[in-house]
Scaffold this active site. Structure first.
Site, PDB file in Angstrom:
ATOM      1  N   SER A  75      55.485  19.620  61.221  1.00 19.27           N
ATOM      2  CA  SER A  75      55.467  18.470  62.124  1.00 19.27           C
ATOM      3  C   SER A  75      55.581  17.139  61.391  1.00 19.27           C
ATOM      4  O   SER A  75      55.986  16.136  61.980  1.00 19.27           O
ATOM      5  CB  SER A  75      54.193  18.492  62.972  1.00 19.27           C
ATOM      6  OG  SER A  75      53.043  18.578  62.145  1.00 19.27           O
ATOM      7  N   ASP A 133      43.192  12.839  64.455  1.00 22.95           N
ATOM      8  CA  ASP A 133      44.372  13.223  63.684  1.00 22.95           C
ATOM      9  C   ASP A 133      44.493  12.345  62.440  1.00 22.95           C
ATOM     10  O   ASP A 133      44.906  11.188  62.518  1.00 22.95           O
ATOM     11  CB  ASP A 133      45.621  13.089  64.557  1.00 22.95           C
ATOM     12  CG  ASP A 133      46.881  13.605  63.872  1.00 22.95           C
ATOM     13  OD1 ASP A 133      46.822  13.916  62.672  1.00 22.95           O
ATOM     14  OD2 ASP A 133      47.926  13.679  64.550  1.00 22.95           O
ATOM     15  N   HIS A 171      49.004  13.344  60.657  1.00 31.99           N
ATOM     16  CA  HIS A 171      50.262  12.685  60.995  1.00 31.99           C
ATOM     17  C   HIS A 171      50.109  11.168  60.848  1.00 31.99           C
ATOM     18  O   HIS A 171      49.034  10.683  60.509  1.00 31.99           O
ATOM     19  CB  HIS A 171      50.670  13.068  62.418  1.00 31.99           C
ATOM     20  CG  HIS A 171      50.789  14.546  62.608  1.00 31.99           C
ATOM     21  ND1 HIS A 171      49.760  15.329  63.099  1.00 31.99           N
ATOM     22  CD2 HIS A 171      51.807  15.394  62.345  1.00 31.99           C
ATOM     23  CE1 HIS A 171      50.138  16.596  63.137  1.00 31.99           C
ATOM     24  NE2 HIS A 171      51.377  16.674  62.682  1.00 31.99           N
TER      25      HIS A 171
END
Length: 400
Positions: A131, A378, A381
């Protein structure tokens, strides 16, 4: 006047000069021993491939204040994935957008959308990885959006395998989702740590991308975090060990083994022209995570609003080992490519720059507060816009 005739020199005897020299030498040794928080590597293309003087090394530098506004916003770019749309989901500060990376010996030019597209006219680029590879590709789409909005020419409706065409320049950019880069299958969706158990075939390429890679001129390769998952390792279709699989009579070779072997398999295959590939491979190095005050699933978070100071940014433990293994395997593949298969290997060493950007992750601002999501905070990312945009500044510099 001869500099040696200046009064300053007259007050220094030869013994004094010798003592001064020795003191400076001792201080230099002490200083270098205190700056080993991040490994220093001298890769061969750090000068001519970037088009900068030989003293320029993009891996060494600092984040400095930047008065310019972001190059795009979450309202001007169509390509921002929800989980990285930090401003949409209420991030209250914009301080993390006000910094730029300045290498120690040169200036890093910002990506010029029109020049970038002109450079890659008539060519194609594939981002291959997890990702974060998709995060990287979306940053590029956002940066190029000032020049042209591409058409979606994807062959499927699967967002994990997107292809976008810049018609004016006949340039295609694609992303291929590949968690481990090599062939993998989920053996147990729960597994010993409730994150799944995977079978990794460490000497087999993931056909999802490898079957099409000969169609592309550039490959931007990256992977990392999935190797932390419990996995069983196979080579030549024979079980050789595992990582935290807790299976009886199976040797735990650790996650370090699978990460190294996967990169070895993939980089050497590409260097050897697998599938007719004759283009350029850009390997992007480890993207650091920044969980503080807990693990990713144990209350860890990343709530800083400005870059870490120099002494705070340290690459340690597993992240350092992953990074060093990447570089070692890259160098070995680079030597293979130099033997005449027509493939070029280039390093995008962004790790040092990103190590200081604990402020650039979505944290809790990748979703609405009431939503129940897997990665609630998170710190893996990167927000868009955000510090990740320099990955494409690096890429732009290498392409020049």
């Amino acid at each position: 006047m001869n500099p040696r005739e200046h009064p300053f020199w007259g007050c220094l005897s030869k013994p004094t000069l010798l003592v001064s020299f020795l003191l400076l030498l001792i201080l230099s040794v002490i200083s270098s021993s205190n700056q080993r928080s991040f490994p220093s590597f001298n890769y061969s293309h750090s000068s001519s491939s970037f088009g900068f003087p030989s003293a320029c090394d993009f891996t060494k530098g600092e984040w400095v204040r930047d008065p310019d506004p972001p190059r795009y916003t979450n309202t001007t770019c169509f390509a921002i994935q929800e989980h990285q749309n930090c401003m949409k989901y209420g991030r209250p500060d914009t301080e993390f957008l006000k910094w730029r990376w300045r290498p120690a010996a040169c200036e890093l030019p910002r990506l010029d959308p029109a020049r970038f597209l002109e450079t890659v006219r008539g060519r194609s680029m594939a981002f291959v990885g997890d990702s974060l590879a998709r995060n990287h590709m979306q940053s590029l789409l956002c940066l190029l959006s000032k020049a042209e909005r591409p058409k979606d020419v994807s062959k499927t409706g699967d967002d994990y395998f997107k292809q976008m065409l810049y018609s004016t320049y006949n340039f295609t950019v694609a992303v291929f989702w590949s968690r481990f880069l090599v062939n993998a299958e989920q053996a147990d969706p729960d597994g010993p740590t409730h994150t799944g158990l995977w079978n990794l075939y460490l000497d087999e390429l993931d056909d999802a991308w490898a079957s099409q890679i000969g169609l592309f001129d550039y490959i931007v390769l990256s992977a990392g975090n999935w190797f932390n998952r419990p996995s069983v390792f196979f080579e030549r279709r024979r079980l050789v060990g595992c990582n935290n699989c807790l299976l009886p009579n199976v040797t735990d070779l650790t996650k370090r083994y699978s990460q190294r072997m996967a990169f070895r398999t993939v980089l050497r295959a590409l260097a050897g022209g697998h599938g007719g590939f004759r283009g350029t491979v850009y390997m992007r190095t480890l993207s650091p995570t920044h969980f503080e005050n807990g693990t990713w699933n144990g209350g860890g978070d990343c709530v800083r609003t400005r870059p870490l100071a120099g002494g705070e940014a340290r690459l340690e433990g597993l992240q350092r080992e992953y990074y060093e293994a990447q570089l070692e395997e890259f160098r070995a593949a680079e030597k293979m490519a130099a033997r005449g298969k027509g493939v070029r290997m280039r390093l995008l060493d962004t790790t040092a720059a990103m190590l200081a950007r604990a402020d650039g992750h979505p944290s809790r601002y990748g979703h609405w507060a009431h939503e129940n999501v897997t990665l609630y905070n998170d710190c893996v990312h990167w927000c868009l816009p955000g510090p990740i945009d320099i990955w494409n500044d690096f890429l732009f510099a290498v392409l020049q």
